[in-house]
Design an enzyme around this catalytic site. Structure first.
Site, PDB file in Angstrom:
ATOM      1  N   LYS A  52      -0.824   6.117   0.883  1.00  0.00           N
ATOM      2  CA  LYS A  52      -1.582   4.921   0.464  1.00  0.00           C
ATOM      3  C   LYS A  52      -2.610   4.537   1.526  1.00  0.00           C
ATOM      4  CE  LYS A  52       2.050   1.899   2.244  1.00  0.00           C
ATOM      5  NZ  LYS A  52       3.167   1.014   1.929  1.00  0.00           N
ATOM      6  N   CYS A  95      -2.094   6.915  -3.654  1.00  0.00           N
ATOM      7  CA  CYS A  95      -2.628   8.230  -4.020  1.00  0.00           C
ATOM      8  C   CYS A  95      -1.522   9.131  -4.571  1.00  0.00           C
ATOM      9  CB  CYS A  95      -3.273   8.877  -2.798  1.00  0.00           C
ATOM     10  SG  CYS A  95      -4.181  10.380  -3.195  1.00  0.00           S
ATOM     11  N   ASP A 137     -16.634   5.133   8.981  1.00  0.00           N
ATOM     12  CA  ASP A 137     -15.180   5.122   9.239  1.00  0.00           C
ATOM     13  C   ASP A 137     -14.667   6.527   9.528  1.00  0.00           C
ATOM     14  OD1 ASP A 137     -12.185   3.925   7.484  1.00  0.00           O
ATOM     15  OD2 ASP A 137     -12.732   3.926   9.625  1.00  0.00           O
ATOM     16  N   LYS A 177     -12.737   9.181  11.214  1.00  0.00           N
ATOM     17  CA  LYS A 177     -11.524   9.192  12.045  1.00  0.00           C
ATOM     18  C   LYS A 177     -10.635  10.313  11.533  1.00  0.00           C
ATOM     19  CE  LYS A 177      -9.338   5.710   9.098  1.00  0.00           C
ATOM     20  NZ  LYS A 177      -8.692   4.385   9.040  1.00  0.00           N
ATOM     21  N   ASN A 217      -9.342  10.377   7.999  1.00  0.00           N
ATOM     22  CA  ASN A 217     -10.291  10.599   6.900  1.00  0.00           C
ATOM     23  C   ASN A 217     -10.870  12.008   6.906  1.00  0.00           C
ATOM     24  OD1 ASN A 217      -9.978   8.051   5.839  1.00  0.00           O
ATOM     25  ND2 ASN A 217     -11.650   7.161   7.021  1.00  0.00           N
ATOM     26  N   ASP A 276     -12.822   9.404   2.008  1.00  0.00           N
ATOM     27  CA  ASP A 276     -12.751   7.947   2.075  1.00  0.00           C
ATOM     28  C   ASP A 276     -14.093   7.308   2.434  1.00  0.00           C
ATOM     29  OD1 ASP A 276     -10.347   5.490   3.305  1.00  0.00           O
ATOM     30  OD2 ASP A 276     -12.232   5.296   2.198  1.00  0.00           O
ATOM     31  N   THR A 297     -12.651   1.354  12.046  1.00  0.00           N
ATOM     32  CA  THR A 297     -11.250   1.349  12.488  1.00  0.00           C
ATOM     33  C   THR A 297     -11.234   1.149  14.002  1.00  0.00           C
ATOM     34  OG1 THR A 297     -10.643   2.831  10.692  1.00  0.00           O
ATOM     35  CG2 THR A 297      -9.149   2.769  12.576  1.00  0.00           C
TER      36      THR A 297
HETATM   37  C1  LIG Z   1      -0.757  17.945  -1.334  1.00  0.00           C
HETATM   38  O1  LIG Z   1      -1.787  17.138  -0.814  1.00  0.00           O
HETATM   39  C2  LIG Z   1      -1.404  16.105   0.026  1.00  0.00           C
HETATM   40  C3  LIG Z   1      -0.109  15.908   0.449  1.00  0.00           C
HETATM   41  C4  LIG Z   1       0.157  14.826   1.293  1.00  0.00           C
HETATM   42  C5  LIG Z   1       1.564  14.636   1.696  1.00  0.00           C
HETATM   43  O2  LIG Z   1       2.361  15.553   1.693  1.00  0.00           O
HETATM   44  N1  LIG Z   1       1.906  13.368   1.994  1.00  0.00           N
HETATM   45  C6  LIG Z   1       3.296  13.069   2.329  1.00  0.00           C
HETATM   46  C7  LIG Z   1       3.763  11.984   1.366  1.00  0.00           C
HETATM   47  C8  LIG Z   1       5.160  11.545   1.729  1.00  0.00           C
HETATM   48  N2  LIG Z   1       5.229  11.073   3.117  1.00  0.00           N
HETATM   49  C9  LIG Z   1       6.610  10.667   3.449  1.00  0.00           C
HETATM   50  C10 LIG Z   1       4.795  12.132   4.051  1.00  0.00           C
HETATM   51  C11 LIG Z   1       3.369  12.575   3.771  1.00  0.00           C
HETATM   52  C12 LIG Z   1      -0.853  13.962   1.718  1.00  0.00           C
HETATM   53  C13 LIG Z   1      -2.162  14.173   1.302  1.00  0.00           C
HETATM   54  C14 LIG Z   1      -2.421  15.227   0.425  1.00  0.00           C
HETATM   55  N3  LIG Z   1      -3.675  15.519  -0.076  1.00  0.00           N
HETATM   56  C15 LIG Z   1      -4.735  14.690  -0.262  1.00  0.00           C
HETATM   57  C16 LIG Z   1      -4.688  13.296  -0.111  1.00  0.00           C
HETATM   58  C17 LIG Z   1      -5.882  12.602  -0.282  1.00  0.00           C
HETATM   59  C18 LIG Z   1      -7.034  13.301  -0.611  1.00  0.00           C
HETATM   60  C19 LIG Z   1      -7.021  14.683  -0.782  1.00  0.00           C
HETATM   61  N4  LIG Z   1      -5.872  15.330  -0.610  1.00  0.00           N
HETATM   62  C20 LIG Z   1      -8.070  12.354  -0.679  1.00  0.00           C
HETATM   63  C21 LIG Z   1      -9.484  12.679  -0.990  1.00  0.00           C
HETATM   64  N5  LIG Z   1      -7.583  11.148  -0.439  1.00  0.00           N
HETATM   65  N6  LIG Z   1      -6.258  11.279  -0.178  1.00  0.00           N
HETATM   66  C22 LIG Z   1      -5.489  10.186   0.168  1.00  0.00           C
HETATM   67  C23 LIG Z   1      -5.793   8.943  -0.383  1.00  0.00           C
HETATM   68  C24 LIG Z   1      -5.025   7.848   0.000  1.00  0.00           C
HETATM   69 CL1  LIG Z   1      -5.352   6.304  -0.703  1.00  0.00          CL
HETATM   70  C25 LIG Z   1      -3.986   7.935   0.906  1.00  0.00           C
HETATM   71  C26 LIG Z   1      -3.721   9.167   1.447  1.00  0.00           C
HETATM   72  C27 LIG Z   1      -2.597   9.280   2.411  1.00  0.00           C
HETATM   73  C28 LIG Z   1      -3.062   8.863   3.784  1.00  0.00           C
HETATM   74  C29 LIG Z   1      -3.951   9.921   4.280  1.00  0.00           C
HETATM   75  N7  LIG Z   1      -5.127   9.519   4.763  1.00  0.00           N
HETATM   76  O3  LIG Z   1      -3.564  11.097   4.195  1.00  0.00           O
HETATM   77  C30 LIG Z   1      -4.464  10.293   1.080  1.00  0.00           C
END
Ligand SMILES: COc1cc(C(=O)NC2CCN(C)CC2)ccc1Nc1cc2c(cn1)c(C)nn2-c1cc(Cl)cc(CCC(N)=O)c1
Length: 304
Positions: free
Chosen positions: A35, A41, A150, A152, A155, A168, A188
């Site tokens: 998030k 997300c 932003d 960082k 992102n 982002d 940030t």
């Molecule tokens: C398979 O693809 C992904 C997997 C994960 C992941 O495994 N996250 C886990 C979730 C559970 N927690 C406990 C550990 C991390 C995280 C991001 C992934 N891919 C992924 C995530 C993505 C994007 C592309 N691709 C984009 C563009 N925007 N966002 C996005 C958007 C938001 Cl609002 C929040 C987040 C999480 C915070 C961050 N900045 O990573 C991400």
């Protein structure tokens, strides 16, 4: 209001054709990816094309104030206009009664935050490789009068092919004319440029150059240059340009010189992207790979 988690696992997009016909496009809501702000997300799968996307789900309840609504529309307007291999692809957006859905390119290797958490710090070769891609994307953005504001590690997303992708655009802005200065305070804490904190003379593309310097330091050292446990102290250190290179981290002179050249308080004295790309740090005679192997998500590239 029900959290996005409690809502049906099938999300429906209603499409009204020009002839008035209504069709429904369905998406399967998969695992929670994380998030940011009011957005949550999830991995979405289009039931029509089977395409996987990272879908930011923004509850309409968080958009009651016109400023929040305007901010989201600006983010969508800017991001959907961008097309570059090192910028997260903008697939589609739609809304239903509860939420606004922004479908973005899925980057399965998460962000540089997670990478640095695992690796502690990167080698010079890895930093060269990632920064070359970021500079290419920044040149494209600035060439289209877009300031990200932003930049960082959180992102910077990593694709399955290990390409870095800037995402982002929630704080991004588009200049109407060359020379225009923006005045809104945003960014940030660890990465925010001194002129944004100062607020007097406005800011422009140079804020992204400053953040690039903070990113370079963070990748090579393992933590941001001005980081403290208290935001106000961080801001004071940014204004004072108070940072140093820790004794226990072996850094080349070219690495330190690149960071020192960029982290300059006066924005007019910061190097351009062209000057950064021409800096000795990127021109040491070694071949900089286009991308790094996935093994470097866990350990440094082999010496060979
Ligand atoms: C398979 O693809 C992904 C997997 C994960 C992941 O495994 N996250 C886990 C979730 C559970 N927690 C406990 C550990 C991390 C995280 C991001 C992934 N891919 C992924 C995530 C993505 C994007 C592309 N691709 C984009 C563009 N925007 N966002 C996005 C958007 C938001 Cl609002 C929040 C987040 C999480 C915070 C961050 N900045 O990573 C991400």
């Amino acid at each position: 209001m029900a959290q996005a988690d409690e809502q049906p696992a099938i999300i429906e997009e209603k499409i009204v054709r020009v002839n008035g016909e209504i069709s429904i496009r369905q998406y399967s809501k998969g695992r929670f990816l994380g998030k940011g702000g009011f957005a949550r997300c999830y991995e979405f799968t289009s039931l029509e094309s089977r395409k996987l996307t990272a879908s930011k789900v923004v509850p309409k309840a968080s958009l009651t104030k016109s400023r929040a609504k305007q901010k989201l529309m600006t983010e969508i307007k800017i991001h959907r206009s961008l097309h570059h291999p090192n910028i997260v692809g903008f697939e589609h957006f739609f809304e239903d009664s509860e939420n606004v859905y922004i479908l973005l390119e899925l980057c399965t290797n998460q962000t540089m935050n997670e990478l640095l958490r695992r690796r502690k710090r990167l080698t010079e070769l890895e930093t060269q490789c990632y920064l070359v891609q970021v500079i290419s994307a920044l040149s494209y953005l600035h060439g289209h009068r877009v300031i990200h504001r932003d930049l960082k590690l959180g992102n910077f997303f990593l694709s399955d092919k290990m390409e870095i992708k800037i995402g982002d655009f929630g704080l991004a802005t588009k200049l109407e004319f060359d020379g225009e200065k923006k005045r809104t305070i945003c960014g940030t804490p660890n990465y925010i440029a001194p002129e944004v904190l100062d607020g007097k003379q406005g800011h422009s593309y140079e804020v992204d150059i400053w953040s690039l310097g903070v990113v370079a330091y963070t990748l090579l050292v393992g933590k941001p240059p001005f980081e403290t446990s208290d935001v106000k102290t961080t801001y004071r250190r940014i204004r004072m340009n108070a940072y140093s290179f820790p004794e226990n981290v072996p850094l080349s002179e070219s690495s330190k010189n690149l960071i020192t050249r960029i982290l300059v308080t006066d924005p007019t004295k910061r190097p351009t992207l062209t000057e950064i790309q021409a800096h000795e740090f990127f021109n040491q005679g070694n071949t900089i790979p286009k991308t790094l192997p996935p093994s470097t998500l866990a350990c440094p590239p082999s010496a060979s």
